[in-house]
Design a protein around this motif. Sequence first.
Motif, PDB file in Angstrom:
ATOM      1  N   GLU A  10     -21.931 -33.048  57.373  1.00  0.00           N
ATOM      2  CA  GLU A  10     -23.055 -33.031  58.303  1.00  0.00           C
ATOM      3  C   GLU A  10     -22.890 -34.051  59.424  1.00  0.00           C
ATOM      4  O   GLU A  10     -23.471 -33.911  60.484  1.00  0.00           O
ATOM      5  CB  GLU A  10     -24.375 -33.289  57.562  1.00  0.00           C
ATOM      6  CG  GLU A  10     -24.566 -34.684  57.024  1.00  0.00           C
ATOM      7  CD  GLU A  10     -23.773 -34.973  55.766  1.00  0.00           C
ATOM      8  OE1 GLU A  10     -23.086 -34.044  55.280  1.00  0.00           O
ATOM      9  OE2 GLU A  10     -23.825 -36.100  55.274  1.00  0.00           O
ATOM     10  N   ALA A  43     -21.346 -32.423  62.329  1.00  0.00           N
ATOM     11  CA  ALA A  43     -21.936 -31.116  62.630  1.00  0.00           C
ATOM     12  C   ALA A  43     -22.104 -30.853  64.121  1.00  0.00           C
ATOM     13  O   ALA A  43     -21.659 -29.841  64.624  1.00  0.00           O
ATOM     14  CB  ALA A  43     -23.274 -30.987  61.916  1.00  0.00           C
ATOM     15  N   ASP A  44     -22.765 -31.801  64.858  1.00  0.00           N
ATOM     16  CA  ASP A  44     -22.975 -31.451  66.274  1.00  0.00           C
ATOM     17  C   ASP A  44     -21.928 -32.026  67.194  1.00  0.00           C
ATOM     18  O   ASP A  44     -22.164 -32.201  68.375  1.00  0.00           O
ATOM     19  CB  ASP A  44     -24.384 -31.861  66.780  1.00  0.00           C
ATOM     20  CG  ASP A  44     -25.100 -32.749  65.831  1.00  0.00           C
ATOM     21  OD1 ASP A  44     -25.032 -33.983  65.984  1.00  0.00           O
ATOM     22  OD2 ASP A  44     -25.751 -32.201  64.938  1.00  0.00           O
ATOM     23  N   GLU A  84     -18.095 -31.740  68.880  1.00  0.00           N
ATOM     24  CA  GLU A  84     -17.056 -30.733  69.109  1.00  0.00           C
ATOM     25  C   GLU A  84     -15.717 -31.271  68.643  1.00  0.00           C
ATOM     26  O   GLU A  84     -15.557 -32.451  68.370  1.00  0.00           O
ATOM     27  CB  GLU A  84     -16.965 -30.411  70.596  1.00  0.00           C
ATOM     28  CG  GLU A  84     -18.197 -29.718  71.121  1.00  0.00           C
ATOM     29  CD  GLU A  84     -18.163 -29.676  72.644  1.00  0.00           C
ATOM     30  OE1 GLU A  84     -19.216 -29.429  73.230  1.00  0.00           O
ATOM     31  OE2 GLU A  84     -17.089 -29.908  73.220  1.00  0.00           O
TER      32      GLU A  84
END
Lengths: 575, 195, 118
Positions: free
Chosen positions: A181, A184-185, A187
Amino acid sequence: MSQAVQHAWADLASLRQHLGAGFVAEETMGSLPVARVRREALRECLRFVKEDPAWRLHQLSDVTVLDAMQLRDNERFDVLYFLHNLVTNRRLVVRAAVPEEDPKVETAVPLWPAANWGEREAYDQYGIVFRGHPNLKRILNHREFVGHPLRRDYDIYKGQWLSEADDLTDELERRHRENPERLADLEEGETMLLNLGPSHPASHGTLRNLVELAGETVLFAIPEIGYLHRGFEKSAETHEYNQVIPYTDRLNYCSAISNNVGYAKAVEALCGISVPERCQYIRVILAELSRIMDHLVCNSANLVDLGALTNYWYLFNLREKIYNLIESVTGARLTNSYTRIGGLWSDLTEDFVPHCRALLKEVEPHVKDTLKLVARNRIFLDRTVGVGAISVDDAIAWGYTGPCLRAAGLEHDLRKNDPYYFYDRFNFDIPSGHQGDTYDRIMVRFEEIRQSVRIVEQALDQLPGGPVKADYPLSVMPDKTQTYGNIEGMVNHFKVVMHGITPPRGEVYDWTEAPNGELGFYIVSDGTMRPYKCKVRPPCFYVYSSFPKLAEGGMVADGIAILGSLNIVAGELDR
Amino acid sequence: MAVKDSRSSSGPQTAGSPGPSRLAHSGPSARVSLTPAGQETSTGLTDAVILTKLDEVVNWGRKNSLWPLPFGTACCAIEFMGVISSVFDLSRFGAELVRFSPRQADLMIVAGTVTYKQAPILKRIYDQMCDPKWVIAMGVCASSGGFYDNYCTLQGIDKIIPVDYYIAGCPPRPEAVLQAVVDLQGRMSSRKADL
Amino acid sequence: MGESYQPILFVLLLAALIPAAFMLLSARLGPKRPLPAKLTPYESGIKPLSPPDQRLQVKFYLVAVLFLIFDVEAVFLFPWAVRFRELGMFGLVEMFVFLLILVIGLLYAWRKGALEWR
């Protein structure tokens, strides 16, 4: 037997009942109860003593292995878990025999996170495989090392070169799988891998951290240690008991005398020697002066990492003054080797007491100067308050002892909870913090300096006369006046030097409150003049294993501040 | 980068075989004025005698601004911290700025034990330093392994990098470190400058 | 009016000559031994894992740009401070207008969250 030990015996009965056939025998190690169990029942035994209300052994002090191939004929290894309840002061050693052909045991990591690095070290040095361990890799020796060096049949001189340092990507990938997690955001390619490597001004010696950064935030931190693994334990096995003392100096080299005292105390417990009162007082005085020195180094280095360089000059001046005093007594500034088994190298000098009193008066002004610059400084507070906080329960589970644990809020100090060497005759307080952050750790150390000054003043007041060496001619080196003065002294000296000290066969685990925490020595004697095994329980080893937990989520600069506040001394960490 | 020791690693090491310095790149001939102490070649005498004004000026500049890279690993690093603090003050001799980056430092002071695990790091940092560079082995562990004659300790950093000055002591007194730096400065001013 | 600019020109000349001299002397007098090992990037003695042309997060750029703007603003305040009396009330009003424009910019950046490190 004291009350605590009686209690422990009674409860071993409940453990025996719970495990049934898994329980093999009750033994003792000095004053500690030992539960010998079958290795299949080891995990259940550990779980029971951790959770059972009568025991509640919430801290794993140490994990080690005894290679008993030269002591007995059945299973070769014994895996030992040293457990401790910090509130009731109960201790227990759980041991299980493990055969050489199948050196596997189930891991204790789900019970105590402190077991992670302890078991890795046991694997690295002895080859015991801990089933279920999340990361069973070498920790002290390098990755191209073949063999397990602490086994008795490994030749101490057999060095092995390393061609390239480990890039730690395997551990990083494992952490990615455990905590996806966090990525997760982000790249692909947005994170940066950085080595805060073994040659870095802020890494306090030879500590390495591979950090994965998203901007300035640390997503993952992977510590690697062992860059200063100098083979203390194997060297101790090849040297006589008194010859090991210089090696102990270089464990926590910021406070060398504390290590000397801890080791001498353990060997004396093994031999059954009790040192005279004067010797104990002198050891206390010098150990407390070492504590002051250690905290001065730790705090000044930590403040330098935060950018406050002035305090470093101030506090090192004070350190030089303490060095002058210690040099006049022990002959050396940093690595003193002052204690001997059964006493001290020599008595104090005549001007020690007035010199020491004058020195103690100088401690407070230096500390106050530093605190004036720092304690209400907005930048300092912003950088340390709330940074790297840890709760008491987590700290205990990770194996914390010493100032880091006291900063988390638990007022636990072996000098008060389990006094030795007349510490119960002194009036002093145990400083503790609230949330275990960097601010608390720094301030606890400053306050401990002040308390150490109090202890030394009282010890100087109470300092008795008398000999500094115990009266055991076969174990203790006589004074030089005896050695050069009469034939009995000379022969005594000859015997001790040539034949060494030969403690009776047995084992001991003894501890002192070193500046970093509980410094324990587990010494096994086979009746010869060299220790069969000498394991150090290093306080900062377990503290450093929790570094990812403290630093992840914060920024890089915070990670540096946290690292400085933990007082990781590589000599003790890597031995 | 591989610095493998070709000696057989079973059995005790023979005491009297120091072996050549292990340089992964070009050998001693490229380093005319920086041969380690004790390995002077016979041609060292002739080219040390005639110093031009330029040599003198450059040497003067370099010796009075030796920026140390404290490669501190162990107890000697604590003593080195004492050397740079106010009582012993290494900066009086120009070695004011301790720079932990090899690109910005001239003088690498290896203070403490170097283990086999640390050896590749040391070699790489040494290689990344810009010329001219000098190395001081502070303490017995850096000079010869100290009393850690065992399976994990490098028996002296001169097994992997050339050393200009060895300081004995465990740890050496700060005055010994100051003497080492001053002696090194003396030696620098009597050699041809490395231009 | 010419004489008052001479010291500035002199300082600019020194500022140009001294670094040029340093660079020239090091290039001329320093030993040149480029080795592959020497040219590797430094990362505490370990081979670096991240490529050097890694993309950086944009918030670094944001902080740098904001700093630049307000630093230049501070530089503009210096000449006003030197000639404060001569410029008098006119100068005061003029500079306050200048500062007001930049404060509006600062407030905008603040409200937009550019000052938060997130």
